[in-house]
Design a protein around this motif. Structure first.
Motif, PDB file in Angstrom:
ATOM      1  N   SER A   1       0.844  -1.193   0.000  1.00 29.82           N
ATOM      2  CA  SER A   1       0.000   0.000   0.000  1.00 29.82           C
ATOM      3  C   SER A   1       0.885   1.251   0.000  1.00 29.82           C
ATOM      4  CB  SER A   1      -0.898  -0.012   1.233  1.00 29.82           C
ATOM      5  OG  SER A   1      -0.112   0.102   2.401  1.00 29.82           O
ATOM      6  N   ILE A   2       0.312   2.337  -0.443  1.00 28.50           N
ATOM      7  CA  ILE A   2       1.057   3.600  -0.463  1.00 28.50           C
ATOM      8  C   ILE A   2       0.277   4.606   0.376  1.00 28.50           C
ATOM      9  CG2 ILE A   2       2.058   5.418  -1.893  1.00 28.50           C
ATOM     10  CD1 ILE A   2       2.186   3.475  -4.223  1.00 28.50           C
ATOM     11  N   GLU A   3       0.869   5.020   1.495  1.00 26.24           N
ATOM     12  CA  GLU A   3       0.204   5.987   2.372  1.00 26.24           C
ATOM     13  C   GLU A   3       0.763   7.370   2.080  1.00 26.24           C
ATOM     14  OE1 GLU A   3      -2.103   4.661   4.150  1.00 26.24           O
ATOM     15  OE2 GLU A   3      -1.452   2.589   3.821  1.00 26.24           O
ATOM     16  N   SER A   4      -0.153   8.338   2.003  1.00 28.61           N
ATOM     17  CA  SER A   4       0.289   9.700   1.727  1.00 28.61           C
ATOM     18  C   SER A   4       0.688  10.406   3.021  1.00 28.61           C
ATOM     19  CB  SER A   4      -0.853  10.439   1.040  1.00 28.61           C
ATOM     20  OG  SER A   4      -0.429  11.712   0.691  1.00 28.61           O
ATOM     21  N   LEU A   5       1.814  11.120   2.980  1.00 31.08           N
ATOM     22  CA  LEU A   5       2.305  11.894   4.121  1.00 31.08           C
ATOM     23  C   LEU A   5       2.604  13.301   3.606  1.00 31.08           C
ATOM     24  CD1 LEU A   5       5.001   9.338   5.284  1.00 31.08           C
ATOM     25  CD2 LEU A   5       2.898   9.835   6.517  1.00 31.08           C
ATOM     26  N   LEU A  29      13.386   0.110  -6.740  1.00 32.18           N
ATOM     27  CA  LEU A  29      11.942  -0.125  -6.666  1.00 32.18           C
ATOM     28  C   LEU A  29      11.272   0.354  -7.954  1.00 32.18           C
ATOM     29  CD1 LEU A  29       9.456  -0.793  -4.715  1.00 32.18           C
ATOM     30  CD2 LEU A  29       9.419   1.656  -4.252  1.00 32.18           C
ATOM     31  N   CYS A  30      10.423  -0.511  -8.501  1.00 35.31           N
ATOM     32  CA  CYS A  30       9.630  -0.127  -9.674  1.00 35.31           C
ATOM     33  C   CYS A  30       8.168  -0.445  -9.363  1.00 35.31           C
ATOM     34  CB  CYS A  30      10.125  -0.926 -10.890  1.00 35.31           C
ATOM     35  SG  CYS A  30       9.083  -0.739 -12.339  1.00 35.31           S
ATOM     36  N   VAL A  31       7.294   0.529  -9.520  1.00 35.97           N
ATOM     37  CA  VAL A  31       5.857   0.290  -9.317  1.00 35.97           C
ATOM     38  C   VAL A  31       5.200   0.547 -10.677  1.00 35.97           C
ATOM     39  CG1 VAL A  31       3.807   0.870  -7.945  1.00 35.97           C
ATOM     40  CG2 VAL A  31       6.087   1.179  -6.958  1.00 35.97           C
ATOM     41  N   PRO A  32       5.085  -0.519 -11.512  1.00 30.20           N
ATOM     42  CA  PRO A  32       4.719  -0.309 -12.912  1.00 30.20           C
ATOM     43  C   PRO A  32       3.418   0.479 -13.109  1.00 30.20           C
ATOM     44  CG  PRO A  32       5.388  -2.586 -12.539  1.00 30.20           C
ATOM     45  CD  PRO A  32       5.324  -1.929 -11.191  1.00 30.20           C
ATOM     46  N   ARG A  33       2.433   0.290 -12.222  1.00 32.75           N
ATOM     47  CA  ARG A  33       1.139   0.960 -12.455  1.00 32.75           C
ATOM     48  C   ARG A  33       1.038   2.333 -11.797  1.00 32.75           C
ATOM     49  NH1 ARG A  33      -3.567  -2.456 -10.753  1.00 32.75           N
ATOM     50  NH2 ARG A  33      -4.542  -0.441 -11.093  1.00 32.75           N
ATOM     51  N   ALA A  34       2.147   2.851 -11.291  1.00 30.83           N
ATOM     52  CA  ALA A  34       2.083   4.121 -10.565  1.00 30.83           C
ATOM     53  C   ALA A  34       1.746   5.296 -11.497  1.00 30.83           C
ATOM     54  CB  ALA A  34       3.390   4.380  -9.842  1.00 30.83           C
ATOM     55  N   SER A  35       2.200   5.223 -12.759  1.00 28.81           N
ATOM     56  CA  SER A  35       1.890   6.289 -13.721  1.00 28.81           C
ATOM     57  C   SER A  35       2.191   5.749 -15.120  1.00 28.81           C
ATOM     58  CB  SER A  35       2.737   7.537 -13.443  1.00 28.81           C
ATOM     59  OG  SER A  35       4.096   7.222 -13.679  1.00 28.81           O
ATOM     60  N   TYR A  36       1.962   6.558 -16.166  1.00 27.52           N
ATOM     61  CA  TYR A  36       2.153   6.068 -17.533  1.00 27.52           C
ATOM     62  C   TYR A  36       3.572   5.590 -17.795  1.00 27.52           C
ATOM     63  CZ  TYR A  36      -2.436   7.845 -18.617  1.00 27.52           C
ATOM     64  OH  TYR A  36      -3.778   8.039 -18.616  1.00 27.52           O
ATOM     65  N   LEU A  74       1.962   9.480  -6.761  1.00 24.59           N
ATOM     66  CA  LEU A  74       1.801   8.023  -6.709  1.00 24.59           C
ATOM     67  C   LEU A  74       0.370   7.718  -6.263  1.00 24.59           C
ATOM     68  CD1 LEU A  74       5.165   6.901  -4.995  1.00 24.59           C
ATOM     69  CD2 LEU A  74       4.596   6.948  -7.416  1.00 24.59           C
ATOM     70  N   PRO A  75      -0.208   6.618  -6.742  1.00 21.38           N
ATOM     71  CA  PRO A  75      -1.584   6.283  -6.343  1.00 21.38           C
ATOM     72  C   PRO A  75      -1.602   5.809  -4.885  1.00 21.38           C
ATOM     73  CG  PRO A  75      -0.651   4.588  -7.783  1.00 21.38           C
ATOM     74  CD  PRO A  75       0.393   5.632  -7.640  1.00 21.38           C
ATOM     75  N   THR A  76      -2.269   6.544  -4.023  1.00 26.92           N
ATOM     76  CA  THR A  76      -2.232   6.215  -2.597  1.00 26.92           C
ATOM     77  C   THR A  76      -3.445   5.384  -2.197  1.00 26.92           C
ATOM     78  OG1 THR A  76      -3.394   8.214  -2.017  1.00 26.92           O
ATOM     79  CG2 THR A  76      -0.991   8.327  -2.036  1.00 26.92           C
ATOM     80  N   SER A  77      -3.386   4.790  -0.998  1.00 22.32           N
ATOM     81  CA  SER A  77      -4.482   3.937  -0.519  1.00 22.32           C
ATOM     82  C   SER A  77      -5.796   4.702  -0.493  1.00 22.32           C
ATOM     83  CB  SER A  77      -4.185   3.441   0.888  1.00 22.32           C
ATOM     84  OG  SER A  77      -2.995   2.737   0.867  1.00 22.32           O
ATOM     85  N   SER A  78      -5.747   6.008  -0.242  1.00 17.85           N
ATOM     86  CA  SER A  78      -6.999   6.758  -0.137  1.00 17.85           C
ATOM     87  C   SER A  78      -7.657   6.962  -1.504  1.00 17.85           C
ATOM     88  CB  SER A  78      -6.776   8.092   0.562  1.00 17.85           C
ATOM     89  OG  SER A  78      -5.745   8.765  -0.085  1.00 17.85           O
ATOM     90  N   LEU A  80      -7.317   4.576  -4.045  1.00 19.51           N
ATOM     91  CA  LEU A  80      -7.485   3.265  -4.689  1.00 19.51           C
ATOM     92  C   LEU A  80      -8.509   2.490  -3.882  1.00 19.51           C
ATOM     93  CD1 LEU A  80      -3.829   2.015  -5.274  1.00 19.51           C
ATOM     94  CD2 LEU A  80      -5.467   2.600  -7.029  1.00 19.51           C
ATOM     95  N   SER A  81      -9.251   1.591  -4.510  1.00 17.70           N
ATOM     96  CA  SER A  81     -10.186   0.815  -3.710  1.00 17.70           C
ATOM     97  C   SER A  81      -9.395  -0.198  -2.875  1.00 17.70           C
ATOM     98  CB  SER A  81     -11.204   0.117  -4.605  1.00 17.70           C
ATOM     99  OG  SER A  81     -10.591  -0.985  -5.206  1.00 17.70           O
ATOM    100  N   GLN A  82      -9.981  -0.624  -1.761  1.00 23.04           N
ATOM    101  CA  GLN A  82      -9.280  -1.491  -0.803  1.00 23.04           C
ATOM    102  C   GLN A  82      -8.710  -2.749  -1.433  1.00 23.04           C
ATOM    103  OE1 GLN A  82     -10.617  -2.311   3.035  1.00 23.04           O
ATOM    104  NE2 GLN A  82      -9.512  -0.413   3.436  1.00 23.04           N
ATOM    105  N   SER A  83      -9.457  -3.308  -2.431  1.00 25.94           N
ATOM    106  CA  SER A  83      -9.038  -4.586  -2.994  1.00 25.94           C
ATOM    107  C   SER A  83      -7.936  -4.438  -4.057  1.00 25.94           C
ATOM    108  CB  SER A  83     -10.255  -5.279  -3.610  1.00 25.94           C
ATOM    109  OG  SER A  83     -10.826  -4.387  -4.523  1.00 25.94           O
ATOM    110  N   THR A  84      -7.646  -3.204  -4.479  1.00 25.85           N
ATOM    111  CA  THR A  84      -6.641  -3.035  -5.524  1.00 25.85           C
ATOM    112  C   THR A  84      -5.245  -3.268  -4.957  1.00 25.85           C
ATOM    113  OG1 THR A  84      -8.031  -1.270  -6.329  1.00 25.85           O
ATOM    114  CG2 THR A  84      -5.869  -1.473  -7.354  1.00 25.85           C
ATOM    115  N   GLU A  85      -4.550  -4.246  -5.532  1.00 27.22           N
ATOM    116  CA  GLU A  85      -3.180  -4.482  -5.093  1.00 27.22           C
ATOM    117  C   GLU A  85      -2.244  -3.941  -6.153  1.00 27.22           C
ATOM    118  OE1 GLU A  85      -1.719  -8.038  -3.588  1.00 27.22           O
ATOM    119  OE2 GLU A  85      -2.868  -7.750  -1.741  1.00 27.22           O
ATOM    120  N   LEU A  86      -1.303  -3.121  -5.765  1.00 28.05           N
ATOM    121  CA  LEU A  86      -0.316  -2.617  -6.708  1.00 28.05           C
ATOM    122  C   LEU A  86       0.881  -3.549  -6.663  1.00 28.05           C
ATOM    123  CD1 LEU A  86      -0.016   1.219  -6.087  1.00 28.05           C
ATOM    124  CD2 LEU A  86      -0.782   0.092  -8.172  1.00 28.05           C
TER     125      LEU A  86
END
Ligand code: FAD
Length: 239
Positions: A1-5, A29-36, A74-78, A80-86
């Motif tokens: 998960s990605i928490e915003s601070l 670290l690579c988070v492929p779905r974070a952006s285009y 970055l797409p944060t937990s707030s 994204l829906s709860q079930s979405t796993e990045l």
């Protein structure tokens, strides 16, 4: 998960392979779905914290400061829906641990996001102290932030570390140089680090051999170095 601070993120990553966590480690670290364009990018980040998820898996946490490229949004937990796993792709761990267990006094200096690399050393020194593996009788972590909100990046972990410190070997000193929100909080200094004087006063009352970290400190320490005072630097030291 990605928490915003404030100006940053905490990225909690479930690890599916065995991993021996050590201070000083960083990964790509690579988070492929974070952006285009995120799938093309991988950046180095210090392992800031880790905790068990279940009996087979752990969570590793990175603190990522928001900048202008990959980290801008970055797409944060707030959002994204709860079930979405990045999915995250991690390469590593890299990095060489600095061995601090032989020192009686350890002074750690961090500015801003540099705290990410220092916390695992504090955690490990405290654990080793309790297992009689480390000689540290005094560990001081100096952390300067340029906005008071940034103290939230690691607030809970600092509380955890202080709670574990039953013998009072750990001293955390916070310095805030701008964007004040409380202006009067206990244990916070509302000024910049006066490196030279802080080191001098620690060295006078030091216990055992001493080690000091952080590049900005180099000049202040140069004249004080002797066989019992050593200076070590981490691979990541933001300005
Ligand atoms: C060993 C190591 C550990 C690090 N640990 C952390 C950490 O724990 N937390 C954290 O927030 N940042 C850390 N960084 C910095 C981080 O890897 C990236 O620089 C930053 O997150 C890039 O974000 P961005 O794409 O939004 O940056 P941009 O706004 O595009 O660039 C910001 C700055 O970072 C530089 N930069 C961009 N990509 C890289 C890269 N791959 N390698 C080196 N410099 C780069 C740019 O030249 C620029 O000066 C670490 C860097 C190193 C070398």
């Amino acid at each position: 998960s990605i928490e915003s601070l404030p100006d940053a993120y905490q990225v909690h990553t479930k690890i599916s392979r065995p991993w021996k966590y050590r201070a000083g480690q960083y990964v790509y670290l690579c988070v492929p779905r974070a952006s285009y364009s995120a799938f093309l990018q991988s950046h180095p980040y210090m392992v800031a914290w880790w905790y068990p998820y279940d009996k087979d898996q752990d969570i590793v946490v990175f603190i990522i400061q928001r900048q202008k490229g990959f980290t801008q949004s970055l797409p944060t937990s707030s959002n994204l829906s709860q079930s979405t796993e990045l999915r995250a792709i991690i390469e590593g761990p890299y990095g060489k641990e600095i061995h601090l267990d032989e020192y009686g006094t350890v002074l750690l200096f961090a500015t801003g996001i540099g705290i990410a690399g220092q916390l695992p050393y504090v955690r490990q020194l405290l654990e080793n102290f309790h297992n009689y593996d480390a000689k540290a009788r005094r560990i001081v972590l100096f952390w300067q932030v340029d906005s008071e909100e940034h103290l939230q990046w690691v607030g809970q972990w600092m509380t955890d570390l202080l709670e574990q410190d039953s013998e009072y070997v750990l001293d955390i000193r916070l310095f805030v140089t701008g964007n004040y929100i409380t202006n009067g909080a206990e244990h916070v200094n509302y000024r910049g680090l006066d490196v030279e004087n802080l080191i001098r006063s620690e060295i006078e009352g030091r216990k055992g051999r001493s080690v000091i970290s952080r590049e900005q400190v180099r000049e202040a320490v140069r004249q004080m170095l002797d066989k019992d005072i050593h200076l070590k630097e981490l691979p990541f030291h933001p300005l």
